[in-house]
Write an enzyme that holds these catalytic residues in place. Structure first.
Site, PDB file in Angstrom:
ATOM      1  N   HIS A   1     -10.246   7.753   3.016  1.00  0.00           N
ATOM      2  CA  HIS A   1     -10.277   6.164   3.327  1.00  0.00           C
ATOM      3  C   HIS A   1     -11.348   5.180   3.133  1.00  0.00           C
ATOM      4  CE1 HIS A   1      -6.654   7.968   4.936  1.00  0.00           C
ATOM      5  NE2 HIS A   1      -6.110   6.893   4.573  1.00  0.00           N
TER       6      HIS A   1
ATOM      7  N   GLU B   1      -6.398   6.555  -2.606  1.00  0.00           N
ATOM      8  CA  GLU B   1      -6.359   5.247  -1.465  1.00  0.00           C
ATOM      9  C   GLU B   1      -6.508   3.930  -2.057  1.00  0.00           C
ATOM     10  OE1 GLU B   1      -5.532   4.693   1.811  1.00  0.00           O
ATOM     11  OE2 GLU B   1      -4.341   6.535   1.690  1.00  0.00           O
TER      12      GLU B   1
ATOM     13  N   HIS C   1       0.927  -1.077  -0.112  1.00  0.00           N
ATOM     14  CA  HIS C   1       0.062  -0.161   0.064  1.00  0.00           C
ATOM     15  C   HIS C   1       0.856   1.254   0.010  1.00  0.00           C
ATOM     16  CE1 HIS C   1      -3.617   2.229   1.275  1.00  0.00           C
ATOM     17  NE2 HIS C   1      -2.616   3.255   1.775  1.00  0.00           N
ATOM     18  N   GLU C   2       2.079   1.156   0.770  1.00  0.00           N
ATOM     19  CA  GLU C   2       2.836   2.412   1.238  1.00  0.00           C
ATOM     20  C   GLU C   2       3.488   2.690  -0.174  1.00  0.00           C
ATOM     21  OE1 GLU C   2       2.098   4.303   3.297  1.00  0.00           O
ATOM     22  OE2 GLU C   2       1.570   3.507   4.834  1.00  0.00           O
TER      23      GLU C   2
ATOM     24  N   HIS D   1       1.618   4.115  -3.024  1.00  0.00           N
ATOM     25  CA  HIS D   1       1.478   5.611  -2.830  1.00  0.00           C
ATOM     26  C   HIS D   1       2.483   6.483  -3.654  1.00  0.00           C
ATOM     27  CE1 HIS D   1      -1.996   6.473  -0.446  1.00  0.00           C
ATOM     28  NE2 HIS D   1      -1.589   5.973   0.561  1.00  0.00           N
TER      29      HIS D   1
END
Length: 547
Positions: free
Chosen positions: A449, A385, A361-362, A365
């Protein structure tokens, strides 16, 4: 220009983080020049190699090599004063000579200063006809490796299984031991018991079948780790003197550091003398580092092998992972400013947020920032997101860890809510009590989110279809806004469509209507305008009320 941090990986209902990032001016100014310098270096090397190959005949004659011996330029180094160091491989009657390499050191004016030979023996063979056929040589080489199965010859080398020959044996001249003879070169592959692949090159005598040499091609500091979430895994580490560092030079130099519960700086690089990190418990500071380093490596491999993307920015540069960030920090985030990922230790500094889908996920980004740069607010923020949830989930499926079986739930192991429930559900986002299953005019007013639920639900439905089902041991029941029944096209195709839309069609302001158009264009590019995949994308957006 500052913008909101497209970096908050996982947030509980009460733990929110915002921030600002700014693209480094120096990096932006330097990047256009770098390819030019690289191109100049490549051109210079090519020019020197061309000169070396042009001189290979005269040099071979000057070195009194035989008529059947030829030199082939392999590499060249040019000093500031013009001195050239020309590295050659040698052939004999067209066959590679193992041990025939040499380096010619030339003055700037072309005069030879000295020569370094791997072997000084004169190359002569009585015959170029092997006494053993190639298939028998292959069997002998494979048998030699199989004889080591279950046997550890070196204390640092694990035994090999699944031994098999690849390609055809190649005739060569073996000269390394100073006794030139005709030989076969065979590649035999397998898998070591610790999970490290093996690819050995064996040289066997073409007359007797005797094994003359073995060479393991897989060369890495194969460290081991025991993480909080990933369990026991292999890690590529970097040996620095007597220390082994959590630094992966094969993946852009990405590394993991200990922030020691601080919030500034880069932290201290994890290193030890054992090349084994962590014990699987959160109390051991290395365990979270194992999770982070393995997660970063797996994310790198996923993007590389799935989309041919070379790192987050597609420039071959690895990211920094910082663990033990802050005190009682119940979060994790990505920042373009430091090109790094940071993981908190959770409540009481006892529950690190280093689950593998969090890592995916990170880092995603960062991919989004390098491509569409979706604004981190409104519907585009929800898409930002969701993109990280989608690709983080795909990284989890790619890893396929026994300790963390892949599923369509986000952060199910970090237990931020304290009741064992996932942070987010892709099959039915509203199960978290706040996310949207489908689009309505107010979706853009939700926290990003929760507005991400529309795209997360779209991706699940496109991948797996609607209704109740069990996938990889997990139970799902995904509804549709229009009551339709969907079959799904598989997560791999769905991911290809989403990635192409992100990197080719999404802009900073893309909303859900724009995402529908973008993914339809992507599906058309990949599978055709009249394809089942294109029609599935259209039907799935309708199923989440994006028309």
């Amino acid at each position: 220009m500052k913008r909101k941090l497209a970096a908050v990986a996982v947030l509980s209902a009460t733990a929110m983080l915002t921030g600002v990032i700014q693209v480094s001016t120096s990096v932006a100014q330097a990047s256009p020049a770098a390819p030019s310098l690289q191109a100049q270096a490549a051109q210079q090397r090519a020019a020197v190699l061309a000169v070396a190959n042009g001189q290979s005949g005269p040099i071979a004659k000057a070195l009194a090599l035989g008529e059947q011996e030829k030199l082939v330029a392999k590499d060249a180094v040019v000093d500031k004063d013009g001195t050239r160091h020309l590295r050659f491989e040698r052939t004999y009657a067209g066959l590679p000579v193992i041990g025939g390499d040499l380096i010619v050191h030339q003055k700037a004016d072309g005069g030879v200063k000295s020569v370094n030979k791997a072997v000084s023996a004169q190359i002569t063979l009585p015959s170029l006809t092997p006494q053993i056929p190639a298939d028998k040589a292959a069997d002998q080489a494979t048998g030699a490796v199989k004889a080591t199965v279950g046997v550890t010859v070196d204390s640092d080398e694990a035994p090999i299984s699944d031994v098999h020959q690849t390609g055809k044996p190649e005739l060569v001249v073996w000269a390394t031991d100073g006794n030139p003879r005709l030989a076969y070169r065979t590649t035999v592959e397998g898998m070591r018991s610790d999970g490290t692949p093996s690819s050995q090159i064996l040289i066997t005598d073409a007359a007797s079948g005797q094994v003359l040499s073995t060479h393991e091609k897989i060369e890495t500091a194969a460290g081991t780790g025991n993480g909080v979430f990933v369990g026991q895994v292999q890690l590529n580490t970097n040996q620095n003197g007597s220390q082994f560092e959590l630094k992966d030079t094969s993946r852009g130099g990405q590394s993991t550091t200990d922030m020691s519960n601080g919030t500034t700086g880069s932290g201290s690089l994890f290193a030890n003398t054992s090349n084994s990190f962590g014990d699987g418990t959160a109390s051991n500071r290395e365990s979270a580092a194992v999770d982070a380093q393995f997660g970063a490596a797996t994310t790198w491999d996923f993007y590389k092998n799935t989309f041919n993307r070379n790192g987050i920015r597609n420039d071959g540069v690895g990211a920094l992972s910082r663990v033990h960030y802050g005190s009682n920090y119940v979060n994790a985030f990505w920042s373009d400013d430091c090109f790094c990922m940071s993981y908190g230790d959770g409540n009481g500094d006892a529950a690190p947020l280093t689950e593998i889908d969090v890592a995916g996920h990170e880092m995603t980004h960062g991919v989004t920032a390098a491509t569409a740069a979706l604004n981190y607010s409104g519907e585009s923020g929800g898409l930002n997101e969701a993109t990280s949830d989608i690709m983080g989930t795909m990284v989890e499926w790619y890893a396929n860890l026994p300790s963390n079986p892949p599923n369509y739930w986000i952060g199910e192991l970090i237990n931020l809510r304290g009741d064992g429930s996932p942070l987010r559900y892709m099959d039915q986002p509203s199960k978290d009590g706040q996310s949207a299953d489908s689009w309505d005019p107010n979706v853009g007013n939700l926290d990003v989110h929760y507005s991400s639920g529309v795209a997360n639900h779209f991706f699940y439905l496109l991948s797996e279809g609607s209704g109740a089902k069990t996938i990889n041991g997990f139970n799902y029941n995904s509804p549709t806004a229009d009551g339709s029944t969907l079959a799904g096209i598989g997560r791999d195709k769905a991911a290809q469509i989403w990635y192409r839309a992100l990197t080719t069609y999404f802009t900073s302001t893309t909303d859900y209507a724009g995402a529908r158009a973008a993914t339809l264009s992507a599906a058309s590019d990949l599978y055709g305008a009249n394809s089942a995949e294109y029609n599935a994308v259209a039907a799935t957006w309708t199923a989440v009320n994006v028309n």
